[in-house]
Design an enzyme around this catalytic site. Structure first.
Site, PDB file in Angstrom:
ATOM      1  N   SER A 111       0.807  -1.218   0.000  1.00  0.00           N
ATOM      2  CA  SER A 111       0.000   0.000   0.000  1.00  0.00           C
ATOM      3  C   SER A 111       0.844   1.274   0.000  1.00  0.00           C
ATOM      4  O   SER A 111       1.942   1.305   0.559  1.00  0.00           O
ATOM      5  CB  SER A 111      -0.887  -0.015   1.256  1.00  0.00           C
ATOM      6  OG  SER A 111      -1.514   1.222   1.427  1.00  0.00           O
ATOM      7  N   TYR A 133      -2.271   5.443  -4.485  1.00  0.00           N
ATOM      8  CA  TYR A 133      -3.442   6.322  -4.419  1.00  0.00           C
ATOM      9  C   TYR A 133      -2.995   7.631  -5.044  1.00  0.00           C
ATOM     10  O   TYR A 133      -1.878   8.092  -4.776  1.00  0.00           O
ATOM     11  CB  TYR A 133      -3.829   6.607  -2.968  1.00  0.00           C
ATOM     12  CG  TYR A 133      -4.569   5.496  -2.272  1.00  0.00           C
ATOM     13  CD1 TYR A 133      -5.759   5.003  -2.774  1.00  0.00           C
ATOM     14  CD2 TYR A 133      -4.084   4.963  -1.080  1.00  0.00           C
ATOM     15  CE1 TYR A 133      -6.456   3.996  -2.117  1.00  0.00           C
ATOM     16  CE2 TYR A 133      -4.775   3.963  -0.412  1.00  0.00           C
ATOM     17  CZ  TYR A 133      -5.958   3.481  -0.936  1.00  0.00           C
ATOM     18  OH  TYR A 133      -6.635   2.487  -0.283  1.00  0.00           O
ATOM     19  N   THR A 159      -5.253   2.347  -7.375  1.00  0.00           N
ATOM     20  CA  THR A 159      -6.561   2.158  -6.729  1.00  0.00           C
ATOM     21  C   THR A 159      -7.454   3.360  -6.989  1.00  0.00           C
ATOM     22  O   THR A 159      -7.073   4.495  -6.704  1.00  0.00           O
ATOM     23  CB  THR A 159      -6.377   1.936  -5.216  1.00  0.00           C
ATOM     24  OG1 THR A 159      -5.581   0.768  -5.044  1.00  0.00           O
ATOM     25  CG2 THR A 159      -7.708   1.746  -4.513  1.00  0.00           C
ATOM     26  N   LYS A 257      -7.251  -0.863  -9.983  1.00  0.00           N
ATOM     27  CA  LYS A 257      -7.882  -1.640  -8.903  1.00  0.00           C
ATOM     28  C   LYS A 257      -9.112  -0.904  -8.384  1.00  0.00           C
ATOM     29  O   LYS A 257      -9.021   0.260  -7.954  1.00  0.00           O
ATOM     30  CB  LYS A 257      -6.872  -1.821  -7.759  1.00  0.00           C
ATOM     31  CG  LYS A 257      -7.429  -2.527  -6.518  1.00  0.00           C
ATOM     32  CD  LYS A 257      -6.323  -2.795  -5.518  1.00  0.00           C
ATOM     33  CE  LYS A 257      -6.820  -3.520  -4.290  1.00  0.00           C
ATOM     34  NZ  LYS A 257      -7.538  -2.681  -3.334  1.00  0.00           N
ATOM     35  N   HIS A 281     -13.037  -2.902  -2.735  1.00  0.00           N
ATOM     36  CA  HIS A 281     -12.222  -2.550  -1.566  1.00  0.00           C
ATOM     37  C   HIS A 281     -12.640  -3.398  -0.348  1.00  0.00           C
ATOM     38  O   HIS A 281     -12.672  -2.910   0.778  1.00  0.00           O
ATOM     39  CB  HIS A 281     -12.382  -1.055  -1.258  1.00  0.00           C
ATOM     40  CG  HIS A 281     -11.110  -0.374  -0.839  1.00  0.00           C
ATOM     41  ND1 HIS A 281     -10.333   0.361  -1.688  1.00  0.00           N
ATOM     42  CD2 HIS A 281     -10.482  -0.310   0.371  1.00  0.00           C
ATOM     43  CE1 HIS A 281      -9.290   0.862  -1.034  1.00  0.00           C
ATOM     44  NE2 HIS A 281      -9.358   0.456   0.222  1.00  0.00           N
TER      45      HIS A 281
HETATM   46  C1  LIG Z   1      -7.499  -2.984   6.798  1.00  0.00           C
HETATM   47  C2  LIG Z   1      -7.534  -2.826   5.306  1.00  0.00           C
HETATM   48  C3  LIG Z   1      -6.771  -1.830   4.708  1.00  0.00           C
HETATM   49  C4  LIG Z   1      -6.769  -1.701   3.319  1.00  0.00           C
HETATM   50  N1  LIG Z   1      -5.936  -0.771   2.744  1.00  0.00           N
HETATM   51  C5  LIG Z   1      -5.870  -0.684   1.396  1.00  0.00           C
HETATM   52  C6  LIG Z   1      -4.953   0.200   0.776  1.00  0.00           C
HETATM   53  O1  LIG Z   1      -4.176   0.893   1.456  1.00  0.00           O
HETATM   54  N2  LIG Z   1      -4.965   0.269  -0.569  1.00  0.00           N
HETATM   55  C7  LIG Z   1      -5.789  -0.489  -1.355  1.00  0.00           C
HETATM   56  O2  LIG Z   1      -5.773  -0.389  -2.579  1.00  0.00           O
HETATM   57  N3  LIG Z   1      -6.663  -1.343  -0.785  1.00  0.00           N
HETATM   58  C8  LIG Z   1      -6.704  -1.473   0.560  1.00  0.00           C
HETATM   59  N4  LIG Z   1      -7.565  -2.375   1.128  1.00  0.00           N
HETATM   60  C9  LIG Z   1      -8.404  -3.239   0.266  1.00  0.00           C
HETATM   61  C10 LIG Z   1      -7.655  -4.532  -0.116  1.00  0.00           C
HETATM   62  O3  LIG Z   1      -6.588  -4.266  -0.982  1.00  0.00           O
HETATM   63  C11 LIG Z   1      -8.585  -5.526  -0.812  1.00  0.00           C
HETATM   64  O4  LIG Z   1      -9.231  -4.884  -1.897  1.00  0.00           O
HETATM   65  C12 LIG Z   1      -9.656  -6.118   0.105  1.00  0.00           C
HETATM   66  O5  LIG Z   1      -9.137  -6.320   1.406  1.00  0.00           O
HETATM   67  C13 LIG Z   1     -10.123  -7.463  -0.469  1.00  0.00           C
HETATM   68  O6  LIG Z   1     -11.147  -8.003   0.302  1.00  0.00           O
HETATM   69  P1  LIG Z   1     -10.918  -9.136   1.424  1.00  0.00           P
HETATM   70  O7  LIG Z   1     -10.389  -8.419   2.630  1.00  0.00           O
HETATM   71  O8  LIG Z   1     -12.290  -9.681   1.610  1.00  0.00           O
HETATM   72  O9  LIG Z   1      -9.926 -10.153   0.874  1.00  0.00           O
HETATM   73  C14 LIG Z   1      -7.575  -2.538   2.515  1.00  0.00           C
HETATM   74  C15 LIG Z   1      -8.338  -3.536   3.125  1.00  0.00           C
HETATM   75  C16 LIG Z   1      -8.314  -3.702   4.494  1.00  0.00           C
HETATM   76  C17 LIG Z   1      -9.114  -4.818   5.111  1.00  0.00           C
END
Ligand SMILES: Cc1cc2nc3c(=O)[nH]c(=O)nc-3n(C[C@H](O)[C@H](O)[C@H](O)COP(=O)(O)O)c2cc1C
Length: 389
Positions: A111, A133, A159, A257, A281
């Site tokens: 990230s 981002y 993203t 994404k 997300h």
């Molecule tokens: C705690 C947390 C923080 C996240 N931070 C980011 C991030 O910084 N950038 C991003 O593109 N997606 C972020 N995501 C989304 C994840 O990349 C991903 O799309 C998502 O967790 C997939 O779903 P799942 O948790 O059911 O596997 C985050 C998800 C979680 C749970």
């Protein structure tokens, strides 16, 4: 947790361990989603609409989960999703997860708002996909792209589903955000009542700055500042035109994404992306949108012959990976499952979770009469969900 659980195995087991190990506000930050969290639930349950088809008497002695993602060989069609603040859930969390990913042979998404820097994670050995981002400060974006490229990163996940941060009621309930005395005391109590986390992550896991952004200190335990950073720096004015700008400054592969419909998938293809990640997300942004698996067939039909289509959201087993790939995804990303495993057992937890997913996938393929990942196709499944309109 049942009393007989000696060791966690599945994402649900690791979730339970993580719930005990982490201060409540951190656990709920990971576990929670937007509004009533319906999309997050659907992401998981909609996989059940597709049943696997058992096939017998086909020589499956050579069954293999090996695949190619983003131009590289991988042990199974999976990558760790970029998860911000991972270094707050385990000591030097992104680097530990990276070591596990490297041992298994899968890539790791990192990230923009990770605690460990790109360099620290690259040194842990995995193929790193840097997640960007779009920040208002374009010079900072250019610096990030340069850091990533110089560290050897060749795949960028851009993203696009965070024009505003989703409404996360849990973060208010848990005390994750809020600067009232009550919220601050609540956080402090949750921290002191988890001395193991304090010692392992709070003290030995420092520094808790954003490794790629340098200037931001999350060590104050006041994550309000993090939320204001997102509100202040994340650029809401981004449009498809900005992909041209990004393309000029990024020579590597580019994946968009956060695509959830055919129109946006086509726009990504027209702007020269190499791939899209069908993602909402993890249900953390707009609640009540479709599950990602529900939208995968539409996106694959629209751009599957031009772009590499990946999916994340709700993948909780090797069987889910089989279903996504059979419906046309080149591979999947997992977010929460690996973070729960990391919070529970560090690098070993992530390694063992990945090994379990790979084993589940291998057995499923063998019992479906399939030996190679690229043989998985819609005929391997039976749709048994609600009638499609
Ligand atoms: C705690 C947390 C923080 C996240 N931070 C980011 C991030 O910084 N950038 C991003 O593109 N997606 C972020 N995501 C989304 C994840 O990349 C991903 O799309 C998502 O967790 C997939 O779903 P799942 O948790 O059911 O596997 C985050 C998800 C979680 C749970």
């Amino acid at each position: 947790m049942t009393q007989s659980m000696i060791r966690p195995v599945t994402p649900a087991d690791y979730r339970e361990y993580a719930r005990r190990r982490l201060p409540g506000f951190l656990f709920h930050y990971i576990d929670g989603a937007a509004n009533e969290e319906r999309t997050a639930d659907r992401n998981q349950s909609d996989f059940g609409r597709w049943q696997l088809r058992q096939r017998v008497m086909r020589d499956v002695s050579g069954v293999s989960t090996a695949a190619r993602l983003a131009g590289e060989d991988v042990a199974l069609p999976l990558a760790l999703a970029p998860v911000g603040l991972t270094g707050m859930f385990a000591r030097r969390g992104e680097a530990s997860a990276g070591r596990a990913a490297a041992r298994v042979g899968v890539p790791m998404g990192l990230s923009t708002v990770s605690i460990c820097s790109i360099r620290e994670v690259q040194a842990a050995g995995p193929a790193v996909w840097f997640q960007l981002y779009m920040l208002r400060d374009r010079d900072l974006v250019l610096q990030l792209l340069e850091q990533a490229w110089e560290s050897g990163v060749r795949t960028l996940l851009f993203t696009v589903d965070l024009a505003m941060e989703g409404v996360r009621h849990r973060d208010i309930r848990s005390g994750m955000v809020g600067s009232t005395l009550r919220a601050r005391l609540g956080r402090a109590w949750q921290i002191v009542s988890h001395p193991r986390w304090v010692w392992d992550v709070g003290l030995r896991g420092r520094p808790h700055t954003f490794g790629n952004l340098g200037f931001f200190d999350t060590a104050s335990n006041d994550l309000n500042a993090y939320k204001s950073f997102i509100a202040g720096q994340f650029d809401r004015a981004v449009t498809w035109e900005d992909i041209g700008w990004l393309r000029e400054h990024w020579q590597g592969r580019l994946y968009i994404k956060g695509v959830l419909c055919e129109e946006d998938a086509r726009a990504a293809a027209e702007r020269g992306a190499d791939g899209v990640v069908v993602s909402n997300h993890g249900g953390r942004q707009l609640d009540e949108v479709s599950s990602t698996i529900g939208k995968l067939p539409e996106v694959v039909a629209a751009v599957g012959d031009q772009l590499e289509v990946l999916l994340d959201g709700g993948v909780r087993s090797g069987l889910d990976i089989v279903r996504a790939v059979a419906l046309g995804a080149r591979g999947v990303l997992i977010g929460r499952p690996f973070v729960y495993a990391l919070a529970a057992r560090g690098e070993a937890g992530v390694h063992d979770l990945l090994a379990t997913l790979q084993h589940e996938m291998t057995v499923a393929m063998a019992l479906m009469g399939v030996t190679q990942v690229n043989e998985l196709n819609p005929d391997c499944l039976q749709y048994c969900g609600p009638e499609r309109v």
